[in-house]
Design an enzyme around this catalytic site. Structure first.
Site, mmCIF file in Angstrom:
data_model
loop_
_atom_site.group_PDB
_atom_site.id
_atom_site.type_symbol
_atom_site.label_atom_id
_atom_site.label_comp_id
_atom_site.label_asym_id
_atom_site.label_seq_id
_atom_site.Cartn_x
_atom_site.Cartn_y
_atom_site.Cartn_z
ATOM 1 N N ASP A 293 -46.212 -10.937 22.423
ATOM 2 C CA ASP A 293 -44.798 -10.882 22.025
ATOM 3 C C ASP A 293 -43.823 -11.446 23.041
ATOM 4 O OD1 ASP A 293 -45.288 -8.594 23.764
ATOM 5 O OD2 ASP A 293 -43.201 -8.104 23.308
ATOM 6 N N ASP B 217 -52.557 -8.961 23.258
ATOM 7 C CA ASP B 217 -51.615 -8.403 24.228
ATOM 8 C C ASP B 217 -51.361 -6.938 23.848
ATOM 9 O OD1 ASP B 217 -49.336 -8.120 26.021
ATOM 10 O OD2 ASP B 217 -48.121 -8.310 24.211
ATOM 11 N N ARG C 12 0.829 -1.235 0.000
ATOM 12 C CA ARG C 12 0.000 0.000 0.000
ATOM 13 C C ARG C 12 0.853 1.270 0.000
ATOM 14 N NH1 ARG C 12 -3.698 -2.547 4.863
ATOM 15 N NH2 ARG C 12 -3.894 -4.545 3.846
#
Ligand code: GDG
Length: 738
Positions: free
Chosen positions: A690, A508, A321
């Site tokens: 849930d 719920d 690099r």
């Protein structure tokens, strides 16, 4: 026939252009070797960049590259010079590489680079999708392609995708500074299996997933949308036999067969019997701790001058690099340091450091490995470090000492090496001395163990283990017994609802009819929800029940005026339009006085948590707390509570980011069963919820009832939907049907 597709930034080929002619040679890197068997099997395919930009190739050459790589079972991703500048040298090597290696001061957050990174990942996705078919397995490699799993998943939801990160995954404290942290995590989560070199990287990743995306993590599994993603560590090995055999053959060579480099090494070794060589090999990268190593070597020569003239550091630094500024600076610093130290210590017959800034052919690498008494590998941060493993593999006679930085992933499995902190020069200098003086017997004892492990967990084994694990993820979904609420089920359900005479719908509230808020008081119903509930309530022959763990006062306030049937406090109170509130259970609350102070100590020690006092229960909420701390505290609290609750009077419920303590004889299931026993004319039953408290309700429902879980988690419900929005869409379909 299904196939395996490997995707990495570069192909396992070197494609070069010489005088308008293509030259294609296989590359010899660890990854290419490791994947060889996977790649060559069946109609395997490797996708990556060829190494030549679009500008470097005319149409005819592009076609030639295509054909040539196809012969090697490869396909190229066309990248332009600008892509390489911004995606590769930019985002990959000036943003991700330094950040993931804890070099924050080198990290550049450039929007322009990020845009290019996204574009190039899309280019990769396009080529993958051009080739991928259902049933294929895709293995994506490394930090250049973090977004790719998600991009593939979007078009091919059922395909099997694995991802392996070859560099460290940094701690949350580092990763949180990254401006595009959510996108990158979501990109990675397109995979079914995420692999890291070490458990530390794995745990850093999970910690970021929990804290940044706030996802549920169970041990090493992440629940994400309707999938379970597995995260695991697979320490990469090397092609042990290749290195060991090459070294064995090398040692059998006659002097005339030896390379020039070997002869020079031999000259040095033969000068004196005390002469020793210390070796280091790395890419010229600031993560590899090269300047530290040179300075430590200088410190060592000053601290133990008896080794002057005798010990030499052979340092191979492979150019890498070199158009990124930090790499240029590092090169300059290294050149200067080597120059200074050599200038300071050299004698007519001895230079302390032999420094090569180039790449050497494989056989020279073997010359270096086999001739060196000590390998000095001192990265300040390194994903794994294969050089350390290769050095050990080439020690045919089992002698030689490896000094290895603790900061390399390899240190986790190479305990028999001399492990050092690369920033502690005192320790480093002493370790060099210890290595140089280590009795051969001890060297062999250590290397025997190391070699055995390296031989067993070779690169082939690594790849095979990853694949085995990836295959196993296909069964993960099966632990979720519920099925997705499909169009067909929905039609069937609504059909039955239509023809039913009397129906019951248990709804719920928190997490089902509405999403979670940080503060539970803010989660009251909005107009849209009220309108929906009113419509369902008015369906002829239908009993709609809102069932909640909340207290009756709150539900009264929100829904009292509409005449809805409600069950509150997990099943303590029932409200009907005809009879108003009536108690379903007789319960005691004296225990609260004892439990409250305990919960308060948990609130004090866990920032972001609070107690909700209900009429019949105490709830400790930790939604806003640090998820990892909360996890520990929940376990602690459970232990404390179980030791206190000796009879069966109280029970502890683990809800969604809440732990609730309440009288045992109360739950939503018992409440439901009372309703069912009071009315046996229901010919359609529906329940949706849930969290864990809703499981009691699902359990109580007869088998043919429609039970629906919100979220993708273990459940007793028959079906699941993913989001609150989907709950709404589903419920909207009931009114008007009958
Ligand atoms: C990344 C991670 C992780 C070196 N010089 C020459 C040469 N090599 C070969 C070595 C070795 C490989 O290159 C270097 O691998 P490392 O693991 O040491 O380091 P990175 O290049 O930084 O690799 C690293 C690795 O990915 C794998 O996941 O271990 O942590 O940074 O195999 O032998 N080979 C030849 N000539 C050389 O001059 N032929």
């Amino acid at each position: 026939m299904s196939k395996t597709i490997i995707v990495s930034n570069r192909l396992p080929l070197q494609v070069k252009l010489q005088d308008e002619q293509l030259q294609i040679t296989p590359s010899v890197g660890g990854l290419a070797t490791g994947m060889k068997s996977v790649h060559s099997e069946g109609n395997g395919l490797w996708i990556g960049w060829s190494g030549l930009t679009e500008e470097e190739l005319n149409d005819q050459l592009k076609e030639e590259v295509k054909v040539a790589v196809r012969k090697e079972k490869c396909a190229t991703v066309p990248l332009t010079g600008e892509d390489i500048d911004k995606f590769y040298f930019g985002f990959s090597n000036r943003t991700l590489w330094p950040l993931f290696h804890y070099f924050m001061e080198y990290t550049e957050f450039e929007k322009d680079y990020w845009d290019s990174y996204k574009t190039v990942n899309e280019k990769f996705a396009k080529v993958v999708l051009d080739h991928a078919e259902d049933g294929d397995t895709i293995w994506v490699h490394d930090y250049q392609l973090l977004l790719l799993p998600k991009l593939i998943r979007e078009s091919k939801p059922d395909i099997s995708i694995g991802f392996f990160l070859h560099i460290p995954f940094p701690s949350y404290e580092i990763f949180r500074t990254f401006p595009w942290r959510e996108e990158v995590l979501e990109g990675m989560l397109g995979s079914d299996l995420l692999g890291f070199h070490t458990y530390d990287y794995e745990r850093h990743f999970l910690s970021s997933v929990k804290r940044i995306l706030r996802l549920e993590v169970n041990f090493n599994e992440i629940v994400y949308k309707d999938r379970i993603i597995k995260v695991d560590s697979f320490p990469m090995g090397i092609d042990y036999d290749k290195f060991h055999e090459a070294a064995r053959e090398h040692l059998e060579k006659s002097p005339s067969e030896r390379s020039d480099l070997q002869r020079r090494l031999d000259d040095h070794i033969q000068t004196d019997e005390d002469t020793k060589l210390i070796l280091s090999i790395d890419r010229m990268d600031y993560t590899k701790g090269i300047p530290n190593r040179i300075r430590a070597f200088e410190y060592f020569l000053n601290k133990y001058p008896q080794f002057k003239q005798k010990v030499r550091l052979v340092m191979l630094a492979v150019p890498s690099r070199s158009n990124v500024p930090q790499y240029q600076l590092l090169k300059k610093e290294t050149d200067e340091l080597v120059g200074r130290i050599n200038g300071q210590f050299a004698t007519v017959s001895w230079t302390p450091i032999w420094y090569f800034y180039r790449s050497l052919p494989f056989h020279n690498l073997i010359d270096l490995y086999t001739s060196s008494d000590v390998a000095l590998i001192t990265p300040v941060r390194d994903g794994m470090n294969l050089v350390a493993k290769e050095y050990i593999a080439t020690r045919v006679k089992k002698d030689g000492v490896l000094i290895l930085s603790e900061m390399a992933g390899a240190a986790q499995e190479m305990n028999e090496a001399l492990l050092i902190n690369p920033n502690n020069f005192e320790d480093l200098a002493d370790s060099i001395k210890q290595a140089l003086e280590m009795p051969v017997k001890e060297q062999k004892k250590r290397n025997k163990v190391l070699q055995k492990r390296l031989r067993r967990y070779s690169i082939d084994k690594w790849a095979a283990e990853f694949f085995r694990s990836l295959k196993a993820t296909q069964n993960l979904g099966q632990v979720i017994v519920a099925q997705r609420m499909s169009q067909e089920t929905e039609q069937k359900m609504l059909g039955e609802f239509k023809s039913a005479n009397r129906s019951l719908m248990m709804l719920d509230y928190d997490g089902t009819l509405t999403g979670f808020r940080d503060n539970p008081e803010d989660a009251g119903p909005d107009e849209r929800l009220i309108a929906l509930l009113k419509k369902i309530h008015e369906i002829p022959g239908n009993d709609m029940v809102i069932i909640s763990g909340r207290d009756r006062k709150t539900l009264e306030k929100w829904f009292g005026k509409y005449g809805f049937t409600m069950i509150t406090d997990h099943g303590v109170w029932l409200h009907t339009a005809e009879k108003g509130w009536e108690s379903l259970e007789r319960i005691r609350t004296e225990w609260m006085e004892n439990i409250r102070p305990i919960l308060e100590t948990f609130v004090d020690r866990t920032p972001g948590t609070f107690i909700e006092e209900k009429n019949y229960s105490l709830a400790w909420h930790y939604r806003k707390a640090d998820p990892e701390l909360a996890e520990i505290r929940v376990m602690e609290l459970n232990t404390v509570l179980t030791s206190l609750i000796s009879n069966n009077e109280l029970s502890v419920l683990k809800g969604n980011k809440v732990t609730e303590i309440k009288s045992s004889n109360v739950n939503k299931g018992r409440a439901l069963s009372r309703l069912l026993s009071q009315n046996d004319t229901y010919d359609f039953l529906f329940a949706i919820g849930d969290d864990w408290t809703d499981e009691y309700m699902f359990e109580e429902m007869p088998e043919d009832a429609y039970t629906v879980k919100v979220g993708y988690q273990k459940t007793k419900a028959r079906y699941y939907v993913r989001t609150n929005e989907q709950v709404h869409q589903l419920l909207e379909k009931f009114p008007g049907i009958r």
